[in-house]
Design an enzyme around this catalytic site. Structure first.
Site, mmCIF file in Angstrom:
data_model
loop_
_atom_site.group_PDB
_atom_site.id
_atom_site.type_symbol
_atom_site.label_atom_id
_atom_site.label_comp_id
_atom_site.label_asym_id
_atom_site.label_seq_id
_atom_site.Cartn_x
_atom_site.Cartn_y
_atom_site.Cartn_z
ATOM 1 N N ASP A 226 -6.169 10.301 46.738
ATOM 2 C CA ASP A 226 -5.602 9.214 46.364
ATOM 3 C C ASP A 226 -4.732 9.570 45.206
ATOM 4 O O ASP A 226 -4.510 10.408 44.481
ATOM 5 C CB ASP A 226 -6.770 8.380 45.895
ATOM 6 C CG ASP A 226 -5.900 6.738 45.599
ATOM 7 O OD1 ASP A 226 -4.755 6.500 46.190
ATOM 8 O OD2 ASP A 226 -6.615 6.177 45.286
ATOM 9 N N HIS A 347 -3.676 1.385 55.928
ATOM 10 C CA HIS A 347 -3.622 0.990 54.324
ATOM 11 C C HIS A 347 -2.133 1.449 53.834
ATOM 12 O O HIS A 347 -1.512 0.694 53.417
ATOM 13 C CB HIS A 347 -4.597 1.465 53.656
ATOM 14 C CG HIS A 347 -4.465 1.464 52.206
ATOM 15 N ND1 HIS A 347 -4.395 -0.011 51.607
ATOM 16 C CD2 HIS A 347 -4.649 2.281 51.271
ATOM 17 C CE1 HIS A 347 -4.344 0.001 50.381
ATOM 18 N NE2 HIS A 347 -4.284 1.581 50.131
HETATM 19 C C1 HEM Z 1 -10.808 0.468 46.791
HETATM 20 C C2 HEM Z 1 -9.594 0.194 47.182
HETATM 21 C C3 HEM Z 1 -8.564 1.257 47.735
HETATM 22 C C4 HEM Z 1 -8.645 2.535 48.221
HETATM 23 C C5 HEM Z 1 -9.879 3.115 48.683
HETATM 24 C C6 HEM Z 1 -7.136 3.001 48.425
HETATM 25 C C7 HEM Z 1 -6.902 4.069 48.894
HETATM 26 C C8 HEM Z 1 -5.790 4.719 49.362
HETATM 27 C C9 HEM Z 1 -5.510 5.851 49.740
HETATM 28 C C10 HEM Z 1 -6.647 6.803 50.186
HETATM 29 C C11 HEM Z 1 -4.092 6.152 49.856
HETATM 30 C C12 HEM Z 1 -3.372 7.046 50.579
HETATM 31 C C13 HEM Z 1 -2.951 8.247 49.444
HETATM 32 C C14 HEM Z 1 -1.782 8.026 48.586
HETATM 33 O O1 HEM Z 1 -0.788 7.868 49.131
HETATM 34 O O2 HEM Z 1 -2.086 8.098 47.245
HETATM 35 C C15 HEM Z 1 -3.528 4.795 49.261
HETATM 36 C C16 HEM Z 1 -2.211 4.656 49.194
HETATM 37 C C17 HEM Z 1 -1.662 3.545 48.568
HETATM 38 N N1 HEM Z 1 -2.495 2.214 48.175
HETATM 39 FE FE1 HEM Z 1 -4.362 2.363 48.303
HETATM 40 N N2 HEM Z 1 -6.217 2.306 47.836
HETATM 41 C C18 HEM Z 1 -7.109 1.098 47.559
HETATM 42 C C19 HEM Z 1 -6.628 -0.109 47.081
HETATM 43 C C20 HEM Z 1 -4.989 -0.378 46.898
HETATM 44 C C21 HEM Z 1 -4.793 -1.741 46.403
HETATM 45 C C22 HEM Z 1 -5.402 -2.991 45.885
HETATM 46 C C23 HEM Z 1 -3.275 -1.605 46.342
HETATM 47 C C24 HEM Z 1 -2.286 -2.670 46.351
HETATM 48 C C25 HEM Z 1 -2.481 -4.144 46.269
HETATM 49 C C26 HEM Z 1 -3.036 -0.344 46.974
HETATM 50 C C27 HEM Z 1 -1.699 0.158 47.165
HETATM 51 C C28 HEM Z 1 -1.366 1.486 47.558
HETATM 52 C C29 HEM Z 1 0.010 1.928 47.784
HETATM 53 C C30 HEM Z 1 1.131 1.420 47.651
HETATM 54 C C31 HEM Z 1 -0.147 3.112 48.443
HETATM 55 C C32 HEM Z 1 0.908 4.356 48.840
HETATM 56 C C33 HEM Z 1 1.617 3.882 50.289
HETATM 57 C C34 HEM Z 1 2.720 4.790 50.593
HETATM 58 O O3 HEM Z 1 3.790 4.556 50.214
HETATM 59 O O4 HEM Z 1 2.398 5.612 51.243
HETATM 60 N N3 HEM Z 1 -4.122 0.422 47.384
HETATM 61 N N4 HEM Z 1 -4.380 4.070 48.942
#
Ligand code: HEM
Ligand SMILES: *[C@@H]1O[C@H](CO)[C@@H](O)[C@H](O)[C@H]1NC(C)=O
Ligand SMILES: *[C@@H]1O[C@H](CO)[C@@H](O)[C@H](O)[C@H]1NC(C)=O
Ligand SMILES: *[C@@H]1O[C@H](CO)[C@@H](O)[C@H](O)[C@H]1NC(C)=O
Ligand SMILES: *[C@@H]1O[C@H](CO)[C@@H](O)[C@H](O)[C@H]1NC(C)=O
Ligand SMILES: *[C@@H]1O[C@H](CO)[C@@H](O)[C@H](O)[C@H]1NC(C)=O
Length: 486
Positions: A226, A347
């Site tokens: 992440d 996601h």
């Molecule tokens: C427990 C909840 C969550 C988990 C397990 C999770 C997990 C992840 C993972 C594994 C990634 C891909 C790796 C990375 O690019 O960092 C990611 C990307 C991302 N997450 Fe989450 N996330 C969670 C909650 C959220 C929430 C609440 C938001 C916003 C409302 C969010 C926004 C994003 C964004 C903006 C990206 C990057 C997308 C991109 O530009 O590729 N995430 N998340």
């Protein structure tokens, strides 16, 4: 023997600092080990030299000695405590904020080299009710912030009944973010702050976040790396290959790229809105869901099937490798590659829509994520019973200059909607954070079976439950001795 030597050395180093500083809130000592992780695959912070040689326009320039570190540094802490408080005596608190707290608040610049990092890095942020308690009535330009997060819990897709009573409502006035390499050091800092602030504040809630142990350092609780896709903030760092750059004002209030720059109160310039969410993750339930619902059309082993399904839900393999480039198997050496093709519902594609949408999104919806996992590793009993018995999850933190264009857009419009931008294939809500609602208890998702992208998987399991949160304003350090303590 080495043990005694190190005590002796630390006493010698510590004693003069203590005598000089005279600030009981300060933990004396110097650092030999960074309190940030260097996690392969995550964006690299600029060095002090790079920052100093950075030439950008006046409107893009950032005063890194005035900006609190967490806004720009991202998700690389080893341990971090969130300490939520209410202000009980504003007069008393203001004096201590100015004299004792402001001098120990850590700037972005300080974090860039180990030698300038403090033993415990300290940031502080205030909710609207916190500003009101301090008699700061300026309009900071955010309706969401003014109303507080609990007010929009239902709109965000939360069941307000799952909110912890401490966080439900608007009684949290502020939060300290305390980052260090050990829990002991954080506890020492808490004790020093509590002793200094006395009854001017009272603790409402706290949450200890920690990077997961090897081999999962840098991975969130479902197992995925992440913090990979973070925008490079112009004026702070140069984008690495494939990294999106954002004008600083999308993240930092009052800077080039903040639409409301002209009307922000002066003292907020250099600050950012901090969105906090305590997101419990139901890991055994998630793993059971993967086993139960993974498409069976391919002749993969059970393990390969569940890994592939999980990767398609997220858009990246656990290592971070993007699935559009590696559709059939994980590839650890490719963890930083950028991503364009993957299921619409995945996601990362829901949170940053790309390709197949009718216009260029621009940068205004970018957020800087700075969350950290909390809670113990899954126990054998939990995993065998497919049932979570201990709270764990993601202490979600996002910074942006507009709560509405940033977090709210991502969660409500892109995360919770079944078909954003009239995608060619209806895709269902974001399977990681899209919330079930009373009239839609069952969620569904397409695009998970590569041999039959229209296959519709329906599920009633929830893997992520919000236990509460708040919208805060992380002010520039100068505001702590200025407007906020006057
Ligand atoms: C427990 C909840 C969550 C988990 C397990 C999770 C997990 C992840 C993972 C594994 C990634 C891909 C790796 C990375 O690019 O960092 C990611 C990307 C991302 N997450 Fe989450 N996330 C969670 C909650 C959220 C929430 C609440 C938001 C916003 C409302 C969010 C926004 C994003 C964004 C903006 C990206 C990057 C997308 C991109 O530009 O590729 N995430 N998340
Ligand atoms: C940057 O911020 C520091 C600390 O708040 C302040 O002392 C300094 O004057 C500021 N520099 C500029 C160029 O505004
Ligand atoms: C608040 O703190 C001030 C300054 O320390 C003190 O004089 C005052 O009595 C306190 N007020 C209350 C209600 O305790
Ligand atoms: C894994 O990714 C690296 C870097 O992108 C590439 O050189 C290598 O060929 C890939 N291996 C496989 C098996 O796809
Ligand atoms: C846990 O879930 C898996 C997959 O559905 C199932 O095979 C197993 O029997 C379940 N274990 C228990 C104790 O219910
Ligand atoms: C998927 O199934 C659910 C109900 O199980 C339904 O509400 C939804 O419209 C379906 N989606 C598609 C694209 O067929």
């Amino acid at each position: 023997m080495r043990f005694f030597q190190s005590i002796l050395i630390s006493v010698l180093v510590v004693a003069p600092t203590l005598a000089l500083s005279g600030n009981p809130a300060r933990i004396p000592g110097t650092r030999t080990r960074s309190l940030l992780h260097r996690i392969p695959g995550l964006p690299v912070l600029p060095t002090l030299k790079e920052v100093q040689s950075h030439r950008v326009s006046e409107s893009a320039s950032l005063n890194l000695t005035d900006i609190q570190f967490d806004i720009v540094v991202g998700q690389q802490k080893i341990k971090q405590l969130f300490y939520f408080f209410t202000i009980q005596n504003a007069t008393d608190f203001k004096t201590k904020l100015k004299d004792n707290v402001a001098p120990i608040v850590t700037s972005a610049l300080q974090m860039l080299s180990t030698s300038t990092q403090p033993i415990v890095a300290v940031n502080i942020a205030f909710s609207q009710t916190g500003l009101t308690a301090l008699d700061v009535t300026d309009d900071v330009g955010s309706q969401e912030f003014t109303a507080g997060q609990f007010q929009s819990a239902t709109e965000l897709g939360d069941d307000p009944a799952t909110w912890k009573p401490e966080l439900a409502g608007t009684s949290v006035h502020g939060v300290f973010l305390l980052a260090s390499d050990t829990e002991d050091r954080i506890n020492t800092q808490v004790a020093a702050l509590e002793a200094t602030l006395g009854t001017s504040i009272a603790k409402v809630h706290s949450l200890l976040g920690a990077s997961r142990p090897e081999p999962n350092v840098g991975h969130e609780m479902f197992g995925f790396l992440d913090g990979i896709s973070q925008p490079a903030i112009i004026g702070f760092q140069d984008p690495s290959p494939g990294q999106a750059a954002t004008p600083p004002g999308v993240i930092v209030i009052g800077k080039d790229g903040d639409d409301q720059a002209a009307s922000r109160p002066d003292w907020t310039i250099g600050g950012s809105f901090l969105v906090f969410r305590q997101l419990d993750q139901m890991v055994p339930e998630f793993n059971k869901f993967l086993l139960d619902k993974a498409p069976t059309s391919t002749d993969l082993t059970v393990e390969q099937r569940t890994e592939t399904f999980g990767a398609r839900l997220v858009g990246r393999w656990k290592s971070g490798a993007p699935i559009d480039l590696f559709p059939t198997a994980d590839n650890v050496t490719a963890a930083t590659d950028i991503n364009t093709h993957c299921p619409f519902a995945a996601h990362i594609r829901a949170m940053r829509p790309r390709k197949g949408i009718p216009f260029d999104l621009g940068t205004s919806n970018m957020i800087m994520r700075a969350g950290i996992p909390y809670g113990p590793e899954v126990t054998t009993e939990e995993s065998q019973s497919n049932t979570t018995t201990q709270e764990r999850g993601l202490a979600f933190v996002a910074y942006q200059s507009s709560v509405n264009d940033g977090f709210v857009r991502l969660q409500v419009l892109w995360g919770n909607q079944e078909n954003i931008f009239g995608k060619p294939l209806p895709h269902g809500v974001d399977p990681i954070i899209g919330m079930p609602t009373a009239n839609r208890p069952n969620r569904w998702v397409t695009g998970m079976d590569p041999t039959n992208p229209a296959a519709n998987i329906t599920y009633s399991t929830t893997f992520v439950v919000n236990r509460g949160g708040e919208y805060f304003l992380t002010p520039p350090i100068s505001a702590l001795t200025g407007r906020l303590s006057q």
